[in-house]
Structure formats: C-alpha cells, structure tokens
Design a protein around this motif. Sequence first.
Motif, PDB file in Angstrom:
ATOM      1  N   ALA A  43       0.830  -1.212   0.000  1.00 49.90           N
ATOM      2  CA  ALA A  43       0.000   0.000   0.000  1.00 49.90           C
ATOM      3  C   ALA A  43       0.862   1.259   0.000  1.00 49.90           C
ATOM      4  O   ALA A  43       0.585   2.206  -0.755  1.00 49.90           O
ATOM      5  CB  ALA A  43      -0.932   0.000   1.212  1.00 49.90           C
ATOM      6  N   VAL A  44       1.898   1.275   0.809  1.00 51.34           N
ATOM      7  CA  VAL A  44       2.786   2.448   0.865  1.00 51.34           C
ATOM      8  C   VAL A  44       3.426   2.687  -0.494  1.00 51.34           C
ATOM      9  O   VAL A  44       3.488   3.831  -0.967  1.00 51.34           O
ATOM     10  CB  VAL A  44       3.863   2.279   1.957  1.00 51.34           C
ATOM     11  CG1 VAL A  44       4.947   3.335   1.840  1.00 51.34           C
ATOM     12  CG2 VAL A  44       3.225   2.332   3.343  1.00 51.34           C
ATOM     13  N   PHE A  45       3.899   1.629  -1.147  1.00 50.39           N
ATOM     14  CA  PHE A  45       4.568   1.786  -2.438  1.00 50.39           C
ATOM     15  C   PHE A  45       3.598   2.231  -3.529  1.00 50.39           C
ATOM     16  O   PHE A  45       3.991   2.940  -4.449  1.00 50.39           O
ATOM     17  CB  PHE A  45       5.275   0.500  -2.846  1.00 50.39           C
ATOM     18  CG  PHE A  45       6.489   0.161  -1.997  1.00 50.39           C
ATOM     19  CD1 PHE A  45       7.015   1.060  -1.089  1.00 50.39           C
ATOM     20  CD2 PHE A  45       7.096  -1.066  -2.122  1.00 50.39           C
ATOM     21  CE1 PHE A  45       8.121   0.746  -0.317  1.00 50.39           C
ATOM     22  CE2 PHE A  45       8.209  -1.398  -1.365  1.00 50.39           C
ATOM     23  CZ  PHE A  45       8.729  -0.491  -0.459  1.00 50.39           C
ATOM     24  N   VAL A  46       2.330   1.850  -3.441  1.00 51.67           N
ATOM     25  CA  VAL A  46       1.330   2.298  -4.411  1.00 51.67           C
ATOM     26  C   VAL A  46       1.026   3.778  -4.194  1.00 51.67           C
ATOM     27  O   VAL A  46       0.967   4.565  -5.144  1.00 51.67           O
ATOM     28  CB  VAL A  46       0.041   1.447  -4.320  1.00 51.67           C
ATOM     29  CG1 VAL A  46      -1.104   2.095  -5.075  1.00 51.67           C
ATOM     30  CG2 VAL A  46       0.302   0.038  -4.828  1.00 51.67           C
ATOM     31  N   ILE A  47       0.853   4.148  -2.943  1.00 52.12           N
ATOM     32  CA  ILE A  47       0.525   5.538  -2.607  1.00 52.12           C
ATOM     33  C   ILE A  47       1.716   6.456  -2.834  1.00 52.12           C
ATOM     34  O   ILE A  47       1.560   7.598  -3.254  1.00 52.12           O
ATOM     35  CB  ILE A  47       0.053   5.643  -1.140  1.00 52.12           C
ATOM     36  CG1 ILE A  47      -1.281   4.904  -0.974  1.00 52.12           C
ATOM     37  CG2 ILE A  47      -0.053   7.088  -0.677  1.00 52.12           C
ATOM     38  CD1 ILE A  47      -1.687   4.680   0.470  1.00 52.12           C
ATOM     39  N   SER A  48       2.916   5.941  -2.542  1.00 56.29           N
ATOM     40  CA  SER A  48       4.118   6.770  -2.597  1.00 56.29           C
ATOM     41  C   SER A  48       5.250   6.029  -3.299  1.00 56.29           C
ATOM     42  O   SER A  48       6.152   5.501  -2.647  1.00 56.29           O
ATOM     43  CB  SER A  48       4.526   7.145  -1.164  1.00 56.29           C
ATOM     44  OG  SER A  48       5.716   7.873  -1.147  1.00 56.29           O
ATOM     45  N   PRO A  49       5.229   5.993  -4.630  1.00 53.94           N
ATOM     46  CA  PRO A  49       6.281   5.284  -5.367  1.00 53.94           C
ATOM     47  C   PRO A  49       7.689   5.781  -5.050  1.00 53.94           C
ATOM     48  O   PRO A  49       8.647   5.027  -5.110  1.00 53.94           O
ATOM     49  CB  PRO A  49       5.928   5.533  -6.837  1.00 53.94           C
ATOM     50  CG  PRO A  49       4.484   5.892  -6.830  1.00 53.94           C
ATOM     51  CD  PRO A  49       4.228   6.564  -5.514  1.00 53.94           C
TER      52      PRO A  49
END
Length: 90
Positions: A43-49
């Motif tokens: 989720a973090v990587f999707v929201i904040s690449p």
Amino acid sequence: MSDNLTSVEADAILKTFQKFDENGDGFINESEMAFYLLNLFTAVFVISPQTRSSLGGISASSLARVTTTQAFSEATLNEDGLMSLDAFSV
C-alpha cells in the motif's frame, strides 16, 4: 508492556499488535508479521512510489521478509518462537 506508556500509547500498541495477530492467539508468528507487512508495504509503495525508489527499488515482499527476519532476531520470543505483546511493545 512498559509502565512508562500513557494509556493512549498502550492502546495504540495493543491495537497494532492485534492487527498483526491474525489468528487471535495472543502471539505473533513470523508468517503473520510478514503477511501484514507485505500488505502495508504494498500500500505504501502504491501511494508513494518515491518511497520504494528511496529504498533502492526493493519489492514489498522482500522488504516484508527482511523486516520480519530482523524483528524476530531482535525480539525476545517465547519458547515456541512467537512474539508476545510485551516483546512487540519494546
């Protein structure tokens, strides 16, 4: 849990612990932690690449695996290799 925590802090730690403790047995095993962290990091990587980029492009699954391994190697575990709430809150 530490006696130095406020009731708000203790409650937040308990609620977080309960999210990891998928089967509700009062302990966290390595697969429960890895599963939760995989979902969190995904989720973090999707929201904040840019977060993934700043970590060298590591995948969410690799980061979850490394983080779980480190947490379990540094925590005081019970005789079954499980993490209690007290160990989690350190």
